[in-house]
Enzyme design. Structure first.
Site, PDB file in Angstrom:
ATOM      1  N   GLY A   1       0.551  -1.300  -0.168  1.00 50.78           N
ATOM      2  CA  GLY A   1      -0.078  -0.033   0.193  1.00 50.78           C
ATOM      3  C   GLY A   1       0.262   1.137  -0.206  1.00 50.78           C
ATOM      4  O   GLY A   1       1.982   1.329  -0.068  1.00 50.78           O
ATOM      5  N   ASN A   2       0.224   2.117   0.452  1.00 52.46           N
ATOM      6  CA  ASN A   2       0.748   3.690   0.190  1.00 52.46           C
ATOM      7  C   ASN A   2       0.041   4.524   1.783  1.00 52.46           C
ATOM      8  O   ASN A   2      -0.653   3.842   1.938  1.00 52.46           O
ATOM      9  CB  ASN A   2       1.488   4.569  -0.719  1.00 52.46           C
ATOM     10  CG  ASN A   2      -0.608   4.924  -1.998  1.00 52.46           C
ATOM     11  OD1 ASN A   2      -1.396   5.294  -1.216  1.00 52.46           O
ATOM     12  ND2 ASN A   2      -0.636   4.108  -2.495  1.00 52.46           N
ATOM     13  N   ARG A   3       0.864   6.161   0.889  1.00 49.36           N
ATOM     14  CA  ARG A   3       1.015   6.700   2.180  1.00 49.36           C
ATOM     15  C   ARG A   3      -0.480   7.459   1.712  1.00 49.36           C
ATOM     16  O   ARG A   3      -0.897   8.466   2.941  1.00 49.36           O
ATOM     17  CB  ARG A   3       1.523   7.559   2.823  1.00 49.36           C
ATOM     18  CG  ARG A   3       2.669   6.653   3.218  1.00 49.36           C
ATOM     19  CD  ARG A   3       3.714   7.851   4.089  1.00 49.36           C
ATOM     20  NE  ARG A   3       4.778   6.828   4.105  1.00 49.36           N
ATOM     21  CZ  ARG A   3       5.358   6.394   5.850  1.00 49.36           C
ATOM     22  NH1 ARG A   3       4.029   6.711   6.603  1.00 49.36           N
ATOM     23  NH2 ARG A   3       6.108   5.610   6.018  1.00 49.36           N
ATOM     24  N   SER A   4      -1.282   7.482   0.893  1.00 48.13           N
ATOM     25  CA  SER A   4      -2.166   8.375   0.847  1.00 48.13           C
ATOM     26  C   SER A   4      -3.327   8.244   2.141  1.00 48.13           C
ATOM     27  O   SER A   4      -4.615   7.096   2.006  1.00 48.13           O
ATOM     28  CB  SER A   4      -2.695   8.025  -0.639  1.00 48.13           C
ATOM     29  OG  SER A   4      -3.935   8.674  -0.802  1.00 48.13           O
TER      30      SER A   4
END
Ligand code: CTP
Ligand code: CA
Length: 221
Positions: free
Chosen positions: A33-36
């Site tokens: 995943g990512n930090r958005s």
């Protein structure tokens, strides 16, 4: 004042907004995943609805309430986001891709939870489809807006994406600046247009940035 003067400017326009990050499964309990946080996309969806648009918000997993008057479609993976966006695309007028789409996904999601048997683990990743590039290739009447969050050579990278993806505008932000990173309520954006002109916005709340973006987009319709 900006809100009042822009009321109704997107009446009868269908606006697709993507927001949040995608999750690419590794196994049944883990993902890449990512930090958005989804905050920028949700601010845009909310503002577009207030301007009278028919808004479809295609959202990765985020912890934000659905803005009033917005139709929300929840997705997890980039592939699912692509399907949702393409199914809404044909009769849309504006597409704003604020989502942080994972560039790669595990080549094979394990069917069962991976056990920690070895001292190291290698995950093989394969490229996800570039949704925005695909939209750019099949562009009819739509105004296409992309985002570029960069840590270096901001304008260079953003301009290259604007051209490569056939966009009408790109919102560029340097995520190393205080007040412009992930999960903040503010942003420092540069709006870049096809003709090369650039608008530098000061530090603003994401709600204010959303209003500016939508006002510019309405002029491009
Ligand atoms: N985007 C997309 N599909 C992808 C990757 C990105 O639709 N698979 C969209 C994003 O939503 C964003 C824009 O393309 O609006 C730019 O995303 P970015 O990650 O900055 O660009 P990439 O082309 O993925 O380039 P890189 O990550 O190498 O900088
Ligand atoms: Ca990317």
């Amino acid at each position: 004042a900006a809100v009042l003067s822009s009321r109704g400017i997107l009446k009868d326009k269908k606006v697709i907004v993507t927001a949040g990050g995608t999750r690419e499964p590794i196994d049944p309990v883990r993902f890449v995943g990512n930090r958005s946080s989804g905050k920028m996309g949700y601010a845009i969806a909310k503002a577009a609805a207030k301007m009278g648009a028919n808004v479809v918000l295609i959202s990765g997993p985020v912890s934000l309430p659905t803005p009033q008057g917005v139709r929300r479609i929840d997705v997890e993976t980039a592939a699912a986001m692509r399907d949702a966006v393409l199914s809404e695309y044909d009769d849309s007028n504006i597409v704003i891709k604020a989502a942080a789409v994972a560039d790669y996904r595990p080549k094979q999601a394990a069917v069962h939870k991976i056990k920690k048997t070895g001292d190291s683990l290698v995950l093989e990743l394969e490229k996800n489809p570039d949704i925005l590039s695909e939209l750019g290739q099949h562009k009819q009447k739509q105004v296409l807006v992309g985002f570029a969050a960069e840590t270096q050579d901001l304008l260079l990278h953003a301009q290259e994406k604007l051209t490569r993806k056939n966009l009408d505008m790109i919102v560029a932000n340097d995520v190393t600046l205080p007040g412009a990173g992930f999960n903040t309520d503010t942003n420092i954006a540069k709006l870049i247009f096809r003709d090369g002109h650039i608008e530098d916005l000061p530090l603003m709340s994401k709600d204010e940035v959303a209003l500016v973006i939508l006002n510019k987009v309405s002029q491009l319709l």
